[in-house]
Structures are given as structure tokens and as C-alpha cells.
Design a protein around this motif. Structure first.
Motif, PDB file in Angstrom:
ATOM      1  N   ALA A 345       0.827  -1.203   0.000  1.00 26.80           N
ATOM      2  CA  ALA A 345       0.000   0.000   0.000  1.00 26.80           C
ATOM      3  C   ALA A 345       0.864   1.258   0.000  1.00 26.80           C
ATOM      4  CB  ALA A 345      -0.938  -0.004   1.205  1.00 26.80           C
ATOM      5  N   VAL A 346       1.936   1.243   0.796  1.00 25.86           N
ATOM      6  CA  VAL A 346       2.845   2.394   0.831  1.00 25.86           C
ATOM      7  C   VAL A 346       3.502   2.597  -0.526  1.00 25.86           C
ATOM      8  CG1 VAL A 346       4.956   3.300   1.856  1.00 25.86           C
ATOM      9  CG2 VAL A 346       3.245   2.198   3.303  1.00 25.86           C
ATOM     10  N   LEU A 347       3.981   1.489  -1.121  1.00 21.28           N
ATOM     11  CA  LEU A 347       4.619   1.596  -2.437  1.00 21.28           C
ATOM     12  C   LEU A 347       3.642   2.092  -3.496  1.00 21.28           C
ATOM     13  CD1 LEU A 347       6.798  -1.660  -2.512  1.00 21.28           C
ATOM     14  CD2 LEU A 347       7.601   0.703  -2.361  1.00 21.28           C
ATOM     15  N   LEU A 348       2.423   1.542  -3.471  1.00 18.04           N
ATOM     16  CA  LEU A 348       1.418   1.983  -4.440  1.00 18.04           C
ATOM     17  C   LEU A 348       1.076   3.456  -4.245  1.00 18.04           C
ATOM     18  CD1 LEU A 348      -1.119  -0.979  -4.703  1.00 18.04           C
ATOM     19  CD2 LEU A 348       0.288  -0.030  -6.521  1.00 18.04           C
ATOM     20  N   GLY A 349       0.970   3.892  -2.979  1.00 16.08           N
ATOM     21  CA  GLY A 349       0.678   5.298  -2.722  1.00 16.08           C
ATOM     22  C   GLY A 349       1.767   6.209  -3.243  1.00 16.08           C
ATOM     23  N   ILE A 350       3.021   5.808  -3.007  1.00 21.56           N
ATOM     24  CA  ILE A 350       4.137   6.616  -3.512  1.00 21.56           C
ATOM     25  C   ILE A 350       4.134   6.652  -5.030  1.00 21.56           C
ATOM     26  CG2 ILE A 350       6.648   6.748  -3.644  1.00 21.56           C
ATOM     27  CD1 ILE A 350       6.739   5.537  -0.822  1.00 21.56           C
ATOM     28  N   LEU A 351       3.935   5.470  -5.637  1.00 21.09           N
ATOM     29  CA  LEU A 351       3.916   5.438  -7.104  1.00 21.09           C
ATOM     30  C   LEU A 351       2.748   6.253  -7.644  1.00 21.09           C
ATOM     31  CD1 LEU A 351       5.229   4.225  -9.650  1.00 21.09           C
ATOM     32  CD2 LEU A 351       3.522   2.426  -9.550  1.00 21.09           C
ATOM     33  N   ALA A 352       1.584   6.191  -6.971  1.00 20.43           N
ATOM     34  CA  ALA A 352       0.433   6.968  -7.427  1.00 20.43           C
ATOM     35  C   ALA A 352       0.730   8.457  -7.400  1.00 20.43           C
ATOM     36  CB  ALA A 352      -0.783   6.650  -6.555  1.00 20.43           C
ATOM     37  N   LEU A 353       1.403   8.920  -6.329  1.00 21.49           N
ATOM     38  CA  LEU A 353       1.756  10.334  -6.253  1.00 21.49           C
ATOM     39  C   LEU A 353       2.712  10.725  -7.377  1.00 21.49           C
ATOM     40  CD1 LEU A 353       2.248  10.775  -2.391  1.00 21.49           C
ATOM     41  CD2 LEU A 353       0.363  11.643  -3.802  1.00 21.49           C
ATOM     42  N   VAL A 354       3.687   9.843  -7.634  1.00 22.20           N
ATOM     43  CA  VAL A 354       4.639  10.128  -8.719  1.00 22.20           C
ATOM     44  C   VAL A 354       3.917  10.173 -10.060  1.00 22.20           C
ATOM     45  CG1 VAL A 354       6.644   9.250  -9.968  1.00 22.20           C
ATOM     46  CG2 VAL A 354       6.594   9.149  -7.468  1.00 22.20           C
ATOM     47  N   ILE A 355       3.031   9.184 -10.311  1.00 16.19           N
ATOM     48  CA  ILE A 355       2.305   9.137 -11.577  1.00 16.19           C
ATOM     49  C   ILE A 355       1.411  10.362 -11.736  1.00 16.19           C
ATOM     50  CG2 ILE A 355       0.506   7.895 -12.854  1.00 16.19           C
ATOM     51  CD1 ILE A 355       1.662   5.307 -11.708  1.00 16.19           C
ATOM     52  N   ILE A 356       0.716  10.742 -10.669  1.00 19.16           N
ATOM     53  CA  ILE A 356      -0.160  11.915 -10.744  1.00 19.16           C
ATOM     54  C   ILE A 356       0.640  13.164 -11.086  1.00 19.16           C
ATOM     55  CG2 ILE A 356      -1.611  13.446  -9.347  1.00 19.16           C
ATOM     56  CD1 ILE A 356      -2.602  10.916  -7.886  1.00 19.16           C
TER      57      ILE A 356
END
Length: 372
Positions: A345-356
Motif C-alpha cells: 500500500a505504501v509503495l502503491l501510494g508513492i507510485l500513485a503520487l509520482v504518476i499523478i
């Protein structure tokens, strides 16, 4: 949706009408757009190609269904008549500015040539197997592509070579040696693609070579194939990013070498991960490979994501694959599942922020749309 060149022409006309540019500048801009616009198949051309394939199949099925009724000489004459009419008729139509129909007739002729090999071989009881027939068909289609300088025929020749690789690689016909000859075929067809100006064929050849390597790991030591693939792909990616213009001037891939390099990089690492994964205990080699894959995905997005939407989506898909395979290995090694999901979840959240952030910058005013 209007093409990029059409939109630019409309903008040039609007700028000229608003007196933002003068007539000589407008003419110069229009000529530059026409000289550099990417030639793509129209919807009508695609339909013409599909109709050609269906027509060729219909003719061959009709001839095969009435094979015993038609006299032997008439059979051979009819097949050769279809081939000659397709190639000659297509050439005549292309010189008369009917390029789509002309190319479609060439596809009909190439299809008829392939069917003729099978039908005539059956009629005269010629020795050989289906794989040999595919090589003959592919060689004839490649020669026709060179003679006619045809983009679609080049793509067709690559497709036939891929069919040969698939059939030989999976031993559909006989237990023989691995089809290493495909590399020679790929090099020849890659060279032909420059003469025929077939960028699509070059893209298909690169993906086909990756498929060849995937088949090769079933016969060779995985690490001997995968590690060179990862290193080569990383080098090509770096060259395509930091020396984009000279590299693309040589390979003429429309700026898509980073996309292919990323696919090769992730494919090689996936081979390594499957080889090193130990489902009974934690494996440090697998962890290192996974870390390299994740680091490569992040680097690819940061270095090449701005210029290519396709590269970003491949990177996203690669990240999802990494999460899935890491999950399977960690779960089977009896690590805490809840802890894994928390880390994921932490990794996905970080990646989501980067992608956004990346996607917002792609859409920001003054930033050109990303390439497909």
C-alpha cells in the motif's frame, strides 16, 4: 480526430489570417509539415488490406475445394495467374495514385503464393515439411517486398518468419535443433525494412527477437540469456535517452527505442526472477533482481516518461507485475501477509503520487502532448 499535421496546417492558416505570420513563412511551415509528417495507414487502407486477405483466402479455398475437378495444368496456370495479376495489377494501380488498392493486390498475390506452395507440393508430392514451406513463402514475400519497395509486404514477410519461429520453437513438426536461423532472418528483414521504409516491420522484428529469447531460455541456461538481455536493454535505453537524435537517425524507430528497451529490460529480469525465486524460503538473489527491476522502472519513468505515454504504461504494467511476483514469493516464504499488504500500500501510494505529478506535468500548459 484530425491528425497532427492537419491541425498544424489549420493553425498555420489561422496565424496567416490573423497576420501573426507572413505568406512566405506560412508556405515554408506548410512545406516542412508535409515533408516531415508521419505516413500512416488510413482506415480505408486497413479495410483494403483486410479485404485483400479475405479475397486471397476465398480464392485459395475455392481452388482447394475443386482441386480434383480442375485439370492439373489449369490448376498451376490459375495459381500463377493470380500471383502475376496481383503483383502486376498492384504495381499499375500504385503508379496511378491508388496506393491502398495496389498494396492490397500485392497482399493477395503474396497470399496466393503461399497457398500455391502447399497446393502444388501436394499435387506433385514434393518432399518437405510445413516449416520449409514457410521459409520458401517468407523468402518469396521478402523478395517481392524488395522489388516493389512495399511496406505491407515487408510486414507480411516478418509475420511469416514469426510463424516459422513459433512452429519450430514449439516443435510442432519434428524434434529438431532450436531455430537459431531466425536471427539471420531477422537481420535480413531488418535491413530490408530500411529499403522499403517499413518502420512497423522494424518494431515487429524487435519484439520478435524478444520472443525468440523467451523461447531460448527453455533450451539454454536462463541466466546466460537473461543477464545479457538486461544489460543490453539498459545500454540501449541509456543511448536512446542521452543520444536520442543520432540513435534514432540510425535505427529509424520513430523515437520508440526506449519503449522496446524497457520491454527487453523487464523481460530479462522476469526470466531471472522466475529462475531465482525459491518458494520455500526467502531468496536474496530474487530480492536483488526485484530491487533492480523496481529501480529500473522508476528510472525509466523519470528519464523517458515525459516523451512517451506508451513507455509510462509499460512501466506501470511492469510495476504491477513486480508487485504480483513479489507477493507470491513472500507469501509462500511465510512472511506476514498483513505486513506485505501494508508495504504494498505504501509503495502503491508513492507510485500513485509520482504518476499523478508526471501526468499533471504532461497536461500542463506549454507542455506538448506525449508521444504514443
Amino acid at each position: 480526430m484530425a491528425s497532427y499535421s492537419s491541425r498544424v496546417r489549420a493553425d498555420i492558416a489561422r496565424w496567416l489570417q490573423a497576420s501573426l505570420i507572413d505568406a512566405p513563412t506560412a508556405d515554408a511551415l506548410t512545406r516542412d509539415v508535409e515533408a516531415n509528417q508521419r505516413r500512416s495507414l488510413s482506415f480505408g487502407s486497413i479495410l483494403a488490406m483486410m479485404a485483400a486477405l479475405l479475397f486471397g483466402a476465398a480464392v485459395l479455398i475455392f481452388v482447394a475445394a475443386n482441386w480434383e475437378v480442375i485439370p492439373r495444368l489449369a490448376r498451376v496456370a490459375a495459381l500463377f495467374a493470380i500471383i502475376i495479376a496481383g503483383y502486376v495489377g498492384g504495381a499499375v494501380l500504385k503508379t496511378r495514385d491508388h496506393a491502398a488498392i495496389g498494396e492490397a493486390l500485392w497482399i493477395v498475390a503474396a497470399t496466393a503464393f503461399g497457398g500455391s506452395i502447399a497446393l502444388i507440393g501436394q499435387m506433385y508430392h514434393l518432399s518437405g515439411d510445413e516449416a520449409s514451406a514457410l521459409i520458401t513463402w517468407g523468402a518469396g514475400t521478402a523478395l517481392a517486398a524488395v522489388a516493389l519497395r512495399s511496406n505491407p509486404l515487408t510486414v507480411a514477410a516478418v509475420g511469416i518468419a514469426d510463424a516459422w519461429l513459433f512452429l519450430k520453437g514449439f516443435d510442432y513438426f519434428s524434434r529438431t535443433e532450436f531455430p537459431h536461423f531466425f536471427i539471420v532472418m531477422a537481420l535480413v528483414l531488418f535491413a530490408i525494412s530500411f529499403w522499403t521504409r517499413s518502420q512497423a516491420a522494424r518494431h515487429l522484428i524487435i519484439l520478435s527477437v524478444l520472443f525468440y529469447l523467451v523461447l531460448l531460455v527453455t533450451r539454454q541456461d536462463t541466466l546466460q540469456v537473461a543477464i545479457p538481455l538486461v544489460v543490453t536493454s539498459a545500454v540501449l535505453f541509456a543511448a536512446a535517452i542521452f543520444a536520442a537524435e543520432p540513435v534514432d537517425r540510425v535505427l529509424q524507430l520513430g523515437g520508440r527505442l526506449p519503449l522496446h528497451a524497457l520491454i527487453g529490460f523487464l523481460t530479462g529480469l522476469a526470466m531471472i526472477q522466475f529462475e531465482l525465486a525459491d518458494l520455500s524460503s526467502y531468496n536474496s538473489g530474487f530480492a536483488i533482481a526485484s530491487a533492480i527491476a523496481l529501480a529500473g522502472i522508476v528510472a525509466a519513468i523519470m528519464l523517458g516518461g515525459r516523451e512517451s505515454r506508451g513507455l509510462r504504461w509499460v512501466a506501470y504494467a511492469g510495476f504491477a507485475f513486480e508487485l504480483a511476483i513479489i507477493y507470491m514469493v513472500m507469501l509462500q516464504s511465510m512472511l506476514d501477509t498483513a505486513g506485505f499488504f501494508l508495504a504494498a500500500a505504501v509503495l502503491l501510494g508513492i507510485l500513485a503520487l509520482v504518476i499523478i505529478r508526471i501526468e499533471k506535468r504532461m497536461r500542463a500548459p506549454g507542455v506538448e502532448g506525449a508521444a504514443a
